[in-house]
Design a protein around this motif. Structure first.
Motif, PDB file in Angstrom:
ATOM      1  N   LEU A   1      41.251  42.467  38.651  1.00  0.00           N
ATOM      2  CA  LEU A   1      40.675  41.255  39.232  1.00  0.00           C
ATOM      3  C   LEU A   1      40.721  40.125  38.210  1.00  0.00           C
ATOM      4  O   LEU A   1      40.210  40.262  37.097  1.00  0.00           O
TER       5      LEU A   1
ATOM      6  N   ILE B   1      31.051  45.034  36.597  1.00  0.00           N
ATOM      7  CA  ILE B   1      31.368  43.823  37.369  1.00  0.00           C
ATOM      8  C   ILE B   1      30.477  42.669  36.922  1.00  0.00           C
ATOM      9  O   ILE B   1      30.931  41.533  36.746  1.00  0.00           O
TER      10      ILE B   1
ATOM     11  N   SER C   1      28.297  36.393  37.780  1.00  0.00           N
ATOM     12  CA  SER C   1      29.252  36.706  38.847  1.00  0.00           C
ATOM     13  C   SER C   1      28.583  36.900  40.216  1.00  0.00           C
ATOM     14  O   SER C   1      29.149  36.470  41.234  1.00  0.00           O
TER      15      SER C   1
ATOM     16  N   LEU D   1      36.587  39.232  42.807  1.00  0.00           N
ATOM     17  CA  LEU D   1      35.526  39.562  41.853  1.00  0.00           C
ATOM     18  C   LEU D   1      34.184  39.012  42.311  1.00  0.00           C
ATOM     19  O   LEU D   1      33.161  39.705  42.245  1.00  0.00           O
TER      20      LEU D   1
END
Length: 424
Positions: free
Chosen positions: A18, A354, A152, A196
């Motif tokens: 990603l 992540i 994120s 993402l």
């Protein structure tokens, strides 16, 4: 990136790599579309500020005028071409001085007889409108610049806020001419939501698939973009990532426990996601089908991958369970996953990996920029080991004080604010 991609693709798999562009850079490009359209107007303010600052006698005269008007006297700083937020700060700090500054410039700035004043009421009214319009972009830049919390999972929230904001001003009589170019720039970078950001949002237990579905419906309703495949493709990608992690970290699997229920709190930051009454959607806009109708256009591969992932009981259990109802800013996302690592041992590893991905490059770029403050004319013979030690020690000391990268650029703000003329 050319060196890292082959390594990372081998580790995760080519289809699970990603990549994202710096979010603040994209916001900067979107905002500059608006500033370019009103640049002639802003140039008048730059000219006025330069006129005042170019003479000590004028500064002294302006100081005396402010004191006589019971206004704290101050100077004003010009913006920088490469930083749109400096233009925002320049105008924001100047606006409260509209009366004294405008009157002084009107009385002192030379102009041919019969020509208009440098700064008129129309100039000030337009600047006031622009500041109100740009405030959301400034706040988003600050929020996404943090390094001590995951950014994120926040990205989808700010994408929705920006879309709602642009839709609100799309027909504004003063700004509609600039908003369309901003929408075009938004569509260039964020029309296709980066994977993402989508995965990070779903791994927030307050969102999951339910929240992501609402996001897609809202974006579809505002800009009439077909996101039918997006949900299925994202879900399939998440299962592939989970299965890959299961292969790599299967040995850490522990006995799963039943998830605990959490009590609800006030809804604050999630209003744009879960409050559907907030938008005035035109009748001509299409909407995402409530059941995400799986038409022929839907990727058959995505459907098969999502269906075949039923064996991934841990991920399926997470997605099928109720969302967490604590929607206030006190919710600690990393702490939640830490507390549920026994319930979701594999998924908690994936989530943390992540979440540590920042959505912007400012903090890493600022680290590299410290080189210029260490290697200079009198320190050109530092060996690599000494250089590394100096950078690491500096960073570790800042980490202890949580000063590695401030959410707000205090140096920039202080450069505009610390210009009062009554301070010795």
């Amino acid at each position: 990136m050319d060196k890292l991609k082959p390594i990372l693709k081998e580790y995760l798999g080519a289809d699970l790599f990603l990549y994202q562009q710096c979010a603040c850079h994209i916001i900067n490009l979107i905002v500059k579309e608006a500033l370019a359209a009103v640049n002639p107007l802003i140039d008048n303010f730059r000219t006025a500020i330069s006129f005042l600052n170019s003479s000590n006698q004028r500064i002294a005269a302006y100081k005396s005028y402010c004191i006589a008007s019971s206004v704290r006297p101050r100077m004003f700083s010009l913006d920088m071409d490469v930083r749109w937020n400096s233009t925002y700060l320049m105008l924001k700090i100047l606006l409260p001085y509209r009366s004294t500054f405008s009157t002084f410039i009107e009385a002192n700035y030379p102009r041919p007889a019969g020509s208009p004043f440098l700064l008129t009421d129309d100039h000030w009214d337009m600047v006031t409108k622009m500041l109100q319009f740009l405030e959301l972009f400034y706040d988003s830049t600050i929020a996404l610049s943090g390094v001590y919390y995951p950014t994120s999972p926040l990205m989808i929230h700010h994408i929705v806020k920006i879309v709602v904001h642009l839709h609100k001003y799309q027909h504004d009589e003063h700004l509609r001419s600039v908003v369309q170019s901003m929408i075009d720039k938004y569509n260039k970078y964020w029309k296709n939501i980066p994977d993402l950001h989508s995965i990070a949002f779903i791994l927030d237990p307050r969102a999951k698939i339910k929240g992501f579905t609402k996001v897609l419906r809202k974006l579809n309703s505002l800009f009439n973009v077909d996101y039918t495949n997006k949900l299925l493709d994202t879900r399939a990608l998440l299962f592939r990532m989970y299965n890959r992690y299961n292969v790599m970290y299967g040995s850490v699997r522990l006995k799963r426990v039943v998830p605990a229920s959490l009590s609800s709190k006030k809804r604050i930051a999630w209003a744009d996601i879960y409050d559907d009454d907030e938008l005035d959607i035109g009748a001509g806009c299409s909407s995402l089908p409530p059941n995400l109708d799986q038409s022929r256009s839907v990727s058959a591969t995505s459907l098969l991958q999502a269906a075949s992932a039923s064996n991934s009981s841990e991920l399926a259990s997470y997605l099928d369970s109720d969302t967490v109802s604590q929607l206030d800013d006190d919710f600690d996302l990393m702490q939640w996953w830490h507390e549920h690592k026994l319930t979701y041992p594999m998924l908690s590893i994936l989530a943390k990996n992540i979440f540590i991905a920042h959505v912007l490059t400012i903090s890493s770029e600022s680290t590299f920029s410290t080189t210029g403050r260490i290697i200079e004319e009198r320190r050109r013979r530092l060996n690599p080991e000494t250089m590394e030690a100096l950078i690491c020690i500096k960073d570790w000391k800042n980490a202890e004080s949580r000063l590695q990268h401030m959410v707000e650029d205090k140096e920039l703000k202080e450069a505009f604010e610390a210009l009062y003329l009554d301070v010795d």
